[in-house]
Design an enzyme around this catalytic site. Structure first.
Site, PDB file in Angstrom:
ATOM      1  N   ALA A 238       0.880  -1.292   0.086  1.00 47.11           N
ATOM      2  CA  ALA A 238      -0.050   0.122  -0.055  1.00 47.11           C
ATOM      3  C   ALA A 238       0.842   1.092  -0.068  1.00 47.11           C
ATOM      4  O   ALA A 238       2.115   1.152   0.101  1.00 47.11           O
ATOM      5  CB  ALA A 238      -0.810  -0.095   1.069  1.00 47.11           C
ATOM      6  N   LYS A 239       0.104   2.552  -0.287  1.00 45.19           N
ATOM      7  CA  LYS A 239       1.073   3.571  -0.035  1.00 45.19           C
ATOM      8  C   LYS A 239       0.111   4.648   0.050  1.00 45.19           C
ATOM      9  O   LYS A 239      -1.124   4.563  -0.506  1.00 45.19           O
ATOM     10  CB  LYS A 239       1.779   3.970  -1.508  1.00 45.19           C
ATOM     11  CG  LYS A 239       2.997   4.691  -1.071  1.00 45.19           C
ATOM     12  CD  LYS A 239       4.257   3.648  -0.437  1.00 45.19           C
ATOM     13  CE  LYS A 239       5.292   4.651   0.086  1.00 45.19           C
ATOM     14  NZ  LYS A 239       6.319   3.892   0.612  1.00 45.19           N
TER      15      LYS A 239
END
Length: 549
Positions: A238-239
């Site tokens: 994720a980011k």
């Protein structure tokens, strides 16, 4: 590394207003502006033919154009450029029609001030970008290219390949927060992207930078998936990020914006769902604000909702320096593989933030002579070696390397091309490209940053015999110690620094050796080998869990 000034084409025939706007824009630092001024529409067309502009400030009443035609003539010549109309009180109806026709905003000339002018320009550029370029990111294209190359080599099932090309979940929010100046509210774009949900909770940092967009965040989330899989961590990638220059905000403004971000994405983060961490432009203080906001919302303290937070709030020993330490562990293994004695080696480090500064420190501690470092302000070169203590003291006092007296000041581009044994890239993406790769002169290229080398440059580096430590391997120390922090938070049990570093060393060296073995077995480069190793794990997880419904 540093964001370029916004290019403004000012089309205004009134010299008083022209000088006023030039003066107002000249006084802006974040962002800064490069202004070209003309007084005719024909001259504006000539300027647009010569170069690209981010925004046009347009007066509709020009000597060589009818008012109701001026905007549409310019729009036809520059359909992808943001346009802000400048108008008088008596021309507001005309300006409103231009906005209806596609202009991003209009300003009343007699009410123009610096804050309103800069905000209008920035919002106009943001809206144009959001409309046409969120997914059109060179960084995301690079991440997909790298993935497709590895997928082709291992003959990845097409159904799985299609599922992994784009993130499973992407959320965009317009975040409004109050500035310190009374009555001033800013609105900026925030993002959270979760690439793969099959591996467990997703994991990834939050980046505050003026270059953040959906494509960049998606690329970083994809790389985080491969990074976690390569390290054998129970996470998907994720980011997150906010498109803002954090240097332009006070501490109180950063806190308000961070809490707004947390509330906007609170339904998709959590210790069993998605665990944020620091990235470029954020730090342990930002993580503390996120933890506090989340905890207040659910009604009890949840330390494991973020990693990279202060130790006193449940953070892990060794997390701050983990990325640089992990990079150093990989450099040691690479030097051993190549038969290099680190005590006889030289190094250049691009970037002197958290990752770069710690990398330089660990290189020095291992006997390497660090001959050059850089940050957004300058690069410093001393063939006899730089004193890292002295450099850090200068930065602590002055914030940037600019003005450091212990070496020759060169450009970041020149730093990349210095003859050295180890080149550590700890800045931004797209630093080694087809344009400069032939001049790269090192034995080990260690990627502390994400995506610093393009696919075309990779092939040349391989031909030149340069040993590349790819980002998904080399900079995975941060997420690995974040995993340790998450485990400690879930168990309410703290490890010593020695335990953290011992575990980190074991995981990093194991990943290096598996990647090297895969590269030798497949006859491919280290980046592709690392991707293949990661892909194999993700493929198994996707196939074993199946597709629902």
């Amino acid at each position: 590394m540093e964001m370029r000034p916004l290019r403004v084409l000012l089309v205004e025939d009134n010299p008083v207003y022209r000088r006023l706007i030039e003066k107002l824009l000249a006084g802006s630092q974040y962002p800064s502006f490069d202004v070209t001024s003309v007084d005719r529409l024909s001259a504006a067309f000539d300027s647009l033919d010569r170069q690209a502009f981010d925004v046009v400030l347009l007066d509709l009443l020009l000597p060589d154009s009818e008012p109701h035609e001026t905007f549409f003539r310019l729009r036809g010549r520059a359909p992808d450029t943001a346009i802000v109309i400048q108008t008088g009180f008596d021309d507001v109806t005309l300006a409103s029609k231009a906005v209806e026709g596609g202009a991003q905003d209009y300003l009343i000339k007699d009410r123009i001030g610096r804050v309103g002018l800069v905000r209008s320009i920035r919002y106009a550029v943001e809206r144009m970008r959001a409309r046409s370029a969120e997914w059109a990111s060179g960084m995301f294209h690079l991440a997909q290219q790298q993935f497709l190359k590895a997928a082709y080599i291992v003959e990845l099932d097409d159904n799985v390949r299609q599922r992994l090309l784009f993130p499973e979940r992407a959320q965009v929010a317009a975040l409004s927060f109050r500035r310190d100046q009374h009555g001033q509210v800013e609105t900026v774009f925030g993002y959270r992207v979760q690439h793969v949900l099959a591996m467990g909770p997703t994991k990834g940092g939050i980046r505050y930078h003026q270059g953040v967009d959906l494509g960049e965040v998606a690329a970083l989330a994809m790389w985080m998936t491969w990074k976690c899989a390569l390290m054998r961590l129970p996470f998907g990638g994720a980011k997150g990020g906010i498109r803002i220059n954090p240097l332009d905000l006070s501490r109180t403004e950063l806190q308000r914006l961070t809490r707004r971000y947390t509330l906007s994405f609170i339904d998709i983060i959590g210790p069993d769902m998605d665990i944020p961490a620091p990235d470029m432009g954020t730090n342990e203080q930002v993580m503390a604000w996120i933890m506090d906001t989340y905890s207040r919302r659910v009604g009890y303290t949840v330390p494991a909702v973020v990693t990279g937070k202060p130790v006193v709030l449940g953070g892990s020993q060794g997390r701050t320096e983990a990325t640089g330490r992990g990079l150093m562990y990989c450099i040691v293994e690479a030097a051993r593989h190549l038969g290099l004695d680190l005590r006889q080696c030289t190094a250049a480090v691009q970037g002197f933030g958290n990752v770069g500064a710690h990398t330089a420190r660990f290189l020095e501690e291992n006997g390497v002579k660090v001959i050059a470092v850089s940050d957004v302000s300058t690069a410093v070169h001393n063939p006899g070696g730089l004193d890292i203590d002295d450099l850090e003291a200068h930065v602590a006092k002055r914030r940037f390397l600019e003005g450091y007296p212990g070496g020759e000041h060169i450009t970041n581009s020149e730093l990349l091309e210095l003859p050295c044994d180890i080149l550590a890239l700890a800045a931004l993406q797209n630093q080694v490209t087809i344009d400069n790769v032939q001049r790269i002169n090192c034995k080990i290229l260690a990627e502390g940053a994400n995506g610093p080398t393009t696919l075309e440059a990779d092939e040349v580096l391989s031909e030149k015999g340069i040993f590349v430590l790819p980002d998904i391997l080399a900079n995975a120390g941060g997420v690995t110690v974040s995993y340790f922090e998450w485990v400690q938070g879930m168990q309410n049990f703290m490890w010593t620094l020695e335990e953290v570093n011992t575990r980190l060393h074991a995981i990093m060296t194991d990943a290096f050796r598996r990647t090297l073995t895969r590269a030798e077995r497949e006859g491919t480069d280290m980046r592709t080998a690392a991707l293949i190793e990661a892909l194999d794990r993700v493929r198994q997880a996707e196939l074993l869990r199946g597709l629902f419904p």
